[in-house]
Enzyme design. Structure first.
Site, PDB file in Angstrom:
ATOM      1  CD  GLU A  34     -23.735  15.788  55.004  1.00 25.09           C
ATOM      2  OE1 GLU A  34     -22.490  15.739  55.119  1.00 25.09           O
ATOM      3  OE2 GLU A  34     -24.318  15.967  53.920  1.00 25.09           O
ATOM      4  CG  LEU A  38     -28.054  18.302  58.490  1.00 17.72           C
ATOM      5  CD1 LEU A  38     -29.214  18.599  59.439  1.00 17.72           C
ATOM      6  CD2 LEU A  38     -28.497  17.349  57.387  1.00 17.72           C
ATOM      7  N   GLY A  40     -24.117  20.549  53.520  1.00 20.37           N
ATOM      8  CA  GLY A  40     -23.055  20.122  52.628  1.00 20.37           C
ATOM      9  C   GLY A  40     -21.916  21.120  52.491  1.00 20.37           C
ATOM     10  N   GLY A 182     -10.438  29.629  37.379  1.00 20.61           N
ATOM     11  CA  GLY A 182     -11.882  29.479  37.369  1.00 20.61           C
ATOM     12  C   GLY A 182     -12.486  30.294  38.491  1.00 20.61           C
ATOM     13  CG  ASP A 312     -20.765  20.069  42.366  1.00 24.04           C
ATOM     14  OD1 ASP A 312     -21.584  20.611  41.607  1.00 24.04           O
ATOM     15  OD2 ASP A 312     -20.048  20.703  43.160  1.00 24.04           O
ATOM     16  CB  ALA A 320     -24.952  25.821  44.789  1.00 24.63           C
ATOM     17  CG  HIS A 445     -33.429  57.048  36.054  1.00 27.15           C
ATOM     18  ND1 HIS A 445     -32.178  56.887  35.523  1.00 27.15           N
ATOM     19  CD2 HIS A 445     -33.461  58.321  36.562  1.00 27.15           C
ATOM     20  CE1 HIS A 445     -31.486  58.003  35.673  1.00 27.15           C
ATOM     21  NE2 HIS A 445     -32.248  58.885  36.308  1.00 27.15           N
TER      22      HIS A 445
END
Length: 466
Positions: A34, A38, A40, A182, A312, A320, A445
Site C-alpha cells: 500500500e 491501509l 485505500g 452520478g 475499480d 466497493a 410490522h
C-alpha cells in the site's frame, strides 16, 4: 534475494485487504503493498467518511425541522470544521481497524509504491527511496482509480474540487456548482445543500442519476428541486475561470444557449480513471480494455498467468462491495477452489443522498429492451405506517418481474433507509426467487420493509394498502 510469498496483493482498498484476509484464511502466505493508507480510498477518502459527512447533514436537516416532530430547536448552526473533524475521525478509526486485521491474519504489510518487475515479481519503493523485492506465484492488482479531470477544469483544491477536496473543505461553499449527477456528484450536492450551500447540478444526460430507473430519476429531481437545488439536464459546462474570490462557469443548456454564472466553488464528478500507470503492466503485456481498465475473466484473471485484477482498475460497476467480492473470487480460484462467477445483475447500487436511492437488477426500460414481458409493481412510502410515523413519507418501492416465469428482474427504491432495505431483494435475486416466494414471505410490522412486500403484491394486482 526477494521475499517470497504465495500471494502478493497490490493495493489495500476494500478489494485488496479483503483478498489478503481471505488468502490468509485459506492458508496462503500473503503480503499486501500500500502506498498511502491501509483501507485505500474507500475507507479513508470515499465510502465511509462521506457517509459520516452525510450523517451530520442529515441530523442538521432534522434539527431544522424539529417542530415537524413536536420539538423545539433554536439558534442551531453548522460548524463545517467540526463536521469534517468527525468524518476524519471515523476514517482514522477504520484505518486502525484494517491495520489490526492485517496483524491478526499474519499478513505482511509493505508501505510504498509497488511495481511489477517481471513474472511473479514486484518491487516496492518506500518513501525513503529504498526498494524491497517481493516474489509470488500469484499477484492481485487492486490499485483502484482516481477522479477524472475535465481539460478546462483541472482540480486545484481551492475553487475546483474533486471528491477528495470536497471532503475536507476549508470553508462552506456559498454557491456550489456540481458537474455530474452520478452517485458521487449527487451525494455531495445533497450534503452541501443540507449544510446551507446554494447548489446547482449540471448533467449532460437527459436525467440525473442516469443509471437508475427513469421513475427514480424523475422522483429524485423533483425532491431535490423542492429542497432548493437547481437541476440542469441535457446541459454542460464549456468553460471555467477561477479567481481568488470564486468561479465563473459558462453553462450550455439543452438548446445550446450559453450563460455565464458565478459560483464560489465547483465539484467535478464526471467519472473515474483507472490507476494503470507506473505499475508495470506494459512490461508484462497485460491488456487494457477500450476504457483503459484491465481486462479480466470471470475468475478475475488477466491475460497473463498468475496476475489477477479486481475492483475499480477493472470494468464496472465501480463499487466497493463488488471489489470485495471479486477479491474473494480471485483468492479462492488461486487456492484451488471453485468459486461462482459474479453476476453483475445481482450487485446492488446505493446512493446516499436525501432521499436515498437503492437498486438491483434491470430497470424497467432495460428489461423491456431485453424482450421480457413484464409485471411491474410500485408502492409509495405514504402507504406505509412506519414511514408516516418517521415523518419520511416521500418515496416508493418498484419491482420488475418476468410475467412468464415470475423471476424478479429488478428492484428500485427511493426514500428513507432504502440502502438498508435493498439487500432483501439482492438475496432474492441471488437465490433466483420468484414472486411466489416473496408473496409468501412474512414481513414484520410496522417496518419500512413491508413496502417491499406490497410492491411485489402490486405487480400482481394484490396490493393491500393502496
Amino acid at each position: 534475494m526477494a521475499d517470497t510469498y504465495d500471494l502478493i496483493v497490490l493495493g489495500s482498498g476494500p478489494g485488496g485487504y479483503v483478498a489478503a484476509i481471505r488468502g490468509s484464511q485459506l492458508g496462503l502466505k500473503v503480503a499486501i503493498v500500500e502506498r498511502e493508507l491501509l483501507g485505500g480510498i474507500c475507507l479513508n477518502w470515499g465510502c465511509i467518511p462521506t457517509k459520516a459527512l452525510l450523517r451530520s447533514a442529515e441530523i442538521f436537516h432534522y434539527m431544522q425541522h424539529a417542530k415537524d416532530y413536536g420539538l423545539a430547536a433554536e439558534k442551531i448552526s453548522a460548524d463545517i470544521a467540526a463536521v469534517v473533524k468527525r468524518s476524519r475521525g471515523v476514517a482514522k478509526q477504520l484505518n486502525q481497524g484494517v491495520t489490526h486485521l492485517m496483524k491478526k491474519n499474519k499478513i505482511a504489510v509493505f508501505m510504498g509504491d509497488g511495481k511489477l518487475s517481471g513474472p511473479g515479481a514486484l518491487t516496492v519503493t518506500g518513501a525513503d527511496g529504498k526498494t524491497t523485492e517481493l516474489a509470488a506465484k500469484n499477484i492481485i492488482l487492486a490499485v483502484g482509480a482516481r477522479a477524472r479531470d475535465l481539460p478546462f477544469a483541472k482540480a486545484d483544491g481551492k475553487r475546483i474540487w474533486t471528491y477528495r477536496h470536497a471532503m475536507t473543505p476549508g470553508e462552506l461553499p456559498s454557491k456550489l456548482l456540481v458537474i455530474g449527477s452520478g452517485a458521487i456528484g449527487i451525494e455531495f450536492a445533497s450534503f452541501y445543500n443540507d449544510m446551507g450551500s446554494k447548489v446547482t447540478v449540471v448533467e449532460m444526460m437527459d436525467r440525473i442519476v442516469p443509471v437508475e430507473d427513469a421513475d427514480v430519476s424523475a422522483f429524485l429531481e423533483k425532491a431535490l428541486k423542492k429542497q432548493g437545488m437547481t437541476i440542469l439536464t441535457k446541459a454542460g459546462v464549456s468553460k471555467i475561470e477561477t479567481s481568488d474570490s470564486g468561479v465563473k462557469a459558462t453553462l450550455k443548456d439543452k438548446d445550446g444557449k450559453e450563460t455565464v454564472e458565478e459560483f464560489s466553488h465547483v465539484i467535478v464528478a464526471v467519472g473515474i480513471v483507472p490507476n494503470v500507470e507506473n505499475i508495470g503492466l506494459e512490461s508484462l503485456g497485460i491488456a487494457p480494455d477500450e476504457r483503459f481498465h484491465i481486462k479480466t475473466d470471470a475468475m478475475c484473471r488477466t491475460n497473463i498467468p498468475g496476475i489477477y485484477a479486481i475492483g475499480d482498475v477493472t470494468g464496472g460497476p465501480w463499487l466497493a462491495h463488488k471489489a470485495s467480492h471479486e477479491g474473494v473470487i480471485a483468492v479462492e480460484a488461486i487456492a484451488g477452489g471453485h468459486p461462482h462467477a459474479m453476476d453483475p445483475l445481482n450487485i446492488p447500487g446505493c446512493t446516499y443522498c436525501h432521499p436515498q436511492i437503492a437498486s438491483v437488477g434491470l430497470t424497467e426500460a432495460k428489461a423491456r429492451d431485453a424482450g421480457y414481458e413484464l409485471k411491474v409493481g410500485t408502492f409509495p412510502f405514504i402507504g406505509n405506517g412506519k414511514a408516516i410515523a418517521l415523518g419520511e413519507a416521500e418515496g416508493f418501492v418498484k419491482t420488475v418481474f418476468d410475467a412468464k416465469t415470475g423471476e424478479l428482474l429488478g428492484a428500485h427504491m427511493i426514500g428513507a433507509e432504502v440502502t438498508e432495505l435493498i439487500q432483501g431483494y439482492t438475496i432474492g435475486k441471488t437465490l433466483e426467487t420468484t414472486e411466489a416466494e416473496l408473496v409468501e414471505t412474512v414481513f414484520p410490522h410496522p417496518t419500512l420493509s413491508e413496502m417491499m412486500h406490497e410492491s411485489v403484491l402490486a405487480a400482481y394486482g394484490r396490493a393491500i394498502h393502496i
